[in-house]
Design a protein around this motif. Sequence first.
Motif, mmCIF file in Angstrom:
data_model
loop_
_atom_site.group_PDB
_atom_site.id
_atom_site.type_symbol
_atom_site.label_atom_id
_atom_site.label_comp_id
_atom_site.label_asym_id
_atom_site.label_seq_id
_atom_site.Cartn_x
_atom_site.Cartn_y
_atom_site.Cartn_z
ATOM 1 N N SER A 144 0.813 -1.206 0.000
ATOM 2 C CA SER A 144 0.000 0.000 0.000
ATOM 3 C C SER A 144 0.851 1.262 0.000
ATOM 4 C CB SER A 144 -0.934 -0.010 1.217
ATOM 5 O OG SER A 144 -0.192 0.086 2.422
ATOM 6 N N GLY A 145 2.183 1.121 0.043
ATOM 7 C CA GLY A 145 3.050 2.281 0.005
ATOM 8 C C GLY A 145 3.336 2.892 1.359
ATOM 9 N N GLU A 146 2.832 2.290 2.441
ATOM 10 C CA GLU A 146 3.087 2.814 3.780
ATOM 11 C C GLU A 146 4.417 2.297 4.304
ATOM 12 O OE1 GLU A 146 -0.155 2.206 6.525
ATOM 13 O OE2 GLU A 146 -1.589 2.313 4.883
ATOM 14 N N ILE A 147 5.109 3.136 5.087
ATOM 15 C CA ILE A 147 6.361 2.726 5.706
ATOM 16 C C ILE A 147 6.055 1.754 6.839
ATOM 17 C CG2 ILE A 147 8.312 3.518 7.089
ATOM 18 C CD1 ILE A 147 8.236 6.108 5.476
ATOM 19 N N ILE A 148 6.781 0.657 6.883
ATOM 20 C CA ILE A 148 6.626 -0.333 7.945
ATOM 21 C C ILE A 148 7.814 -0.184 8.881
ATOM 22 C CG2 ILE A 148 6.549 -2.795 8.483
ATOM 23 C CD1 ILE A 148 5.308 -3.180 5.677
ATOM 24 N N ASP A 149 7.567 0.358 10.072
ATOM 25 C CA ASP A 149 8.665 0.589 11.005
ATOM 26 C C ASP A 149 8.536 -0.209 12.297
ATOM 27 O OD1 ASP A 149 6.573 1.914 12.188
ATOM 28 O OD2 ASP A 149 7.529 3.884 12.208
ATOM 29 N N ASP A 150 7.559 -1.125 12.333
ATOM 30 C CA ASP A 150 7.319 -1.899 13.558
ATOM 31 C C ASP A 150 7.668 -3.381 13.410
ATOM 32 O OD1 ASP A 150 5.290 -2.625 11.838
ATOM 33 O OD2 ASP A 150 3.700 -2.477 13.334
ATOM 34 N N ALA A 151 8.444 -3.714 12.397
ATOM 35 C CA ALA A 151 8.777 -5.115 12.147
ATOM 36 C C ALA A 151 10.088 -5.499 12.829
ATOM 37 C CB ALA A 151 8.888 -5.375 10.644
ATOM 38 N N SER A 152 10.210 -6.785 13.123
ATOM 39 C CA SER A 152 11.473 -7.368 13.560
ATOM 40 C C SER A 152 11.962 -8.236 12.416
ATOM 41 C CB SER A 152 11.280 -8.234 14.798
ATOM 42 O OG SER A 152 10.885 -7.450 15.884
ATOM 43 N N LEU A 153 13.201 -7.998 11.978
ATOM 44 C CA LEU A 153 13.774 -8.764 10.880
ATOM 45 C C LEU A 153 14.893 -9.643 11.403
ATOM 46 C CD1 LEU A 153 12.292 -6.476 9.370
ATOM 47 C CD2 LEU A 153 14.117 -6.533 7.704
ATOM 48 N N ALA A 154 14.940 -10.870 10.906
ATOM 49 C CA ALA A 154 16.021 -11.797 11.226
ATOM 50 C C ALA A 154 16.598 -12.294 9.911
ATOM 51 C CB ALA A 154 15.509 -12.959 12.059
ATOM 52 N N LEU A 155 17.899 -12.091 9.715
ATOM 53 C CA LEU A 155 18.571 -12.527 8.491
ATOM 54 C C LEU A 155 19.357 -13.804 8.740
ATOM 55 C CD1 LEU A 155 20.168 -9.251 7.085
ATOM 56 C CD2 LEU A 155 17.902 -10.174 6.657
ATOM 57 N N SER A 156 19.429 -14.625 7.718
ATOM 58 C CA SER A 156 20.276 -15.809 7.738
ATOM 59 C C SER A 156 20.937 -15.902 6.374
ATOM 60 C CB SER A 156 19.453 -17.053 8.029
ATOM 61 O OG SER A 156 20.267 -18.197 7.991
ATOM 62 N N LEU A 157 22.269 -15.793 6.347
ATOM 63 C CA LEU A 157 23.022 -15.858 5.106
ATOM 64 C C LEU A 157 23.635 -17.241 4.961
ATOM 65 C CD1 LEU A 157 22.854 -12.812 5.891
ATOM 66 C CD2 LEU A 157 24.978 -12.517 4.672
ATOM 67 N N THR A 158 23.412 -17.862 3.810
ATOM 68 C CA THR A 158 23.944 -19.199 3.562
ATOM 69 C C THR A 158 24.466 -19.293 2.134
ATOM 70 O OG1 THR A 158 21.798 -20.049 2.821
ATOM 71 C CG2 THR A 158 22.315 -20.299 5.157
ATOM 72 N N MET A 159 25.291 -20.297 1.915
ATOM 73 C CA MET A 159 25.708 -20.645 0.560
ATOM 74 C C MET A 159 24.959 -21.935 0.212
ATOM 75 S SD MET A 159 29.750 -19.778 0.344
ATOM 76 C CE MET A 159 29.754 -19.564 -1.443
ATOM 77 N N PRO A 160 24.108 -21.893 -0.804
ATOM 78 C CA PRO A 160 23.259 -23.048 -1.110
ATOM 79 C C PRO A 160 24.010 -24.344 -1.373
ATOM 80 C CG PRO A 160 22.527 -21.132 -2.344
ATOM 81 C CD PRO A 160 23.830 -20.763 -1.682
ATOM 82 N N PHE A 161 25.247 -24.270 -1.857
ATOM 83 C CA PHE A 161 25.960 -25.476 -2.264
ATOM 84 C C PHE A 161 27.084 -25.877 -1.314
ATOM 85 C CE2 PHE A 161 24.315 -23.318 -6.075
ATOM 86 C CZ PHE A 161 23.377 -24.262 -6.442
ATOM 87 N N MET A 162 27.138 -25.228 -0.125
ATOM 88 C CA MET A 162 28.202 -25.541 0.829
ATOM 89 C C MET A 162 27.656 -25.499 2.253
ATOM 90 S SD MET A 162 31.518 -23.399 -0.363
ATOM 91 C CE MET A 162 32.607 -24.490 0.504
ATOM 92 N N PRO A 163 28.124 -26.386 3.113
ATOM 93 C CA PRO A 163 27.768 -26.250 4.519
ATOM 94 C C PRO A 163 28.480 -25.018 5.093
ATOM 95 C CG PRO A 163 29.277 -28.090 4.213
ATOM 96 C CD PRO A 163 28.958 -27.554 2.851
ATOM 97 N N MET A 164 27.743 -24.207 5.829
ATOM 98 C CA MET A 164 28.298 -22.968 6.368
ATOM 99 C C MET A 164 27.937 -22.851 7.851
ATOM 100 S SD MET A 164 29.711 -21.424 3.761
ATOM 101 C CE MET A 164 29.980 -19.797 4.379
ATOM 102 N N PRO A 165 28.810 -22.202 8.633
ATOM 103 C CA PRO A 165 28.434 -21.915 10.018
ATOM 104 C C PRO A 165 27.345 -20.839 10.029
ATOM 105 C CG PRO A 165 30.525 -20.874 9.497
ATOM 106 C CD PRO A 165 30.151 -21.717 8.313
ATOM 107 N N PRO A 166 26.638 -20.683 11.149
ATOM 108 C CA PRO A 166 25.590 -19.660 11.213
ATOM 109 C C PRO A 166 26.140 -18.263 10.876
ATOM 110 C CG PRO A 166 25.479 -21.086 13.121
ATOM 111 C CD PRO A 166 26.742 -21.440 12.388
ATOM 112 N N ASN A 167 25.399 -17.537 10.074
ATOM 113 C CA ASN A 167 25.758 -16.175 9.672
ATOM 114 C C ASN A 167 24.462 -15.368 9.739
ATOM 115 O OD1 ASN A 167 26.631 -13.810 8.470
ATOM 116 N ND2 ASN A 167 27.667 -14.825 6.768
#
Length: 73
Positions: free
Chosen positions: A1-24
Amino acid sequence: SGEIIDDASLALSLTMPFMPMPPNKPKVVWNEGAYRGIAVFTMAGAWQVNVEIERPDTEKETTVFDIEMVIMK
Protein backbone atom coordinates in the motif's frame (compact mmCIF):
# COMPACT_ATOMS: atom_id res chain seq x y z
CA SER A 1 0.00 0.00 0.00
CA GLY A 2 3.05 2.28 0.01
CA GLU A 3 3.09 2.81 3.78
CA ILE A 4 6.36 2.73 5.71
CA ILE A 5 6.63 -0.33 7.95
CA ASP A 6 8.67 0.59 11.01
CA ASP A 7 7.32 -1.90 13.56
CA ALA A 8 8.78 -5.11 12.15
CA SER A 9 11.47 -7.37 13.56
CA LEU A 10 13.77 -8.76 10.88
CA ALA A 11 16.02 -11.80 11.23
CA LEU A 12 18.57 -12.53 8.49
CA SER A 13 20.28 -15.81 7.74
CA LEU A 14 23.02 -15.86 5.11
CA THR A 15 23.94 -19.20 3.56
CA MET A 16 25.71 -20.64 0.56
CA PRO A 17 23.26 -23.05 -1.11
CA PHE A 18 25.96 -25.48 -2.26
CA MET A 19 28.20 -25.54 0.83
CA PRO A 20 27.77 -26.25 4.52
CA MET A 21 28.30 -22.97 6.37
CA PRO A 22 28.43 -21.92 10.02
CA PRO A 23 25.59 -19.66 11.21
CA ASN A 24 25.76 -16.17 9.67
CA LYS A 25 22.95 -14.07 11.14
CA PRO A 26 23.63 -10.33 10.97
CA LYS A 27 21.61 -8.07 13.25
CA VAL A 28 19.10 -5.73 11.57
CA VAL A 29 17.65 -2.60 13.20
CA TRP A 30 15.34 0.25 12.20
CA ASN A 31 17.60 3.30 11.89
CA GLU A 32 17.16 6.64 10.13
CA GLY A 33 14.07 5.57 8.19
CA ALA A 34 15.31 2.17 7.00
CA TYR A 35 16.16 -1.31 8.23
CA ARG A 36 19.95 -1.58 8.36
CA GLY A 37 22.50 -4.25 9.06
CA ILE A 38 25.94 -5.37 7.97
CA ALA A 39 26.23 -8.62 6.04
CA VAL A 40 29.59 -10.39 6.13
CA PHE A 41 30.25 -12.69 3.20
CA THR A 42 33.08 -15.04 4.13
CA MET A 43 33.86 -16.29 0.63
CA ALA A 44 33.11 -15.72 -3.04
CA GLY A 45 30.28 -17.58 -4.72
CA ALA A 46 26.52 -17.88 -4.76
CA TRP A 47 24.71 -16.83 -1.57
CA GLN A 48 21.16 -16.85 -0.31
CA VAL A 49 19.68 -14.37 2.17
CA ASN A 50 16.62 -15.55 4.11
CA VAL A 51 14.69 -12.70 5.75
CA GLU A 52 12.11 -13.52 8.42
CA ILE A 53 9.72 -10.63 9.03
CA GLU A 54 7.59 -10.43 12.15
CA ARG A 55 5.07 -7.69 12.93
CA PRO A 56 2.61 -7.30 15.78
CA ASP A 57 -0.69 -9.08 15.14
CA THR A 58 0.41 -10.63 11.84
CA GLU A 59 1.83 -13.96 10.71
CA LYS A 60 5.58 -14.31 10.22
CA GLU A 61 6.65 -13.97 6.60
CA THR A 62 9.83 -15.14 4.90
CA THR A 63 11.46 -13.64 1.84
CA VAL A 64 14.46 -15.17 0.08
CA PHE A 65 17.02 -13.27 -1.98
CA ASP A 66 19.38 -15.21 -4.23
CA ILE A 67 22.71 -13.54 -4.89
CA GLU A 68 24.19 -15.12 -7.99
CA MET A 69 27.82 -14.21 -7.28
CA VAL A 70 29.67 -12.48 -4.46
CA ILE A 71 33.11 -11.39 -5.61
CA MET A 72 35.85 -10.86 -3.04
CA LYS A 73 38.47 -8.14 -3.38
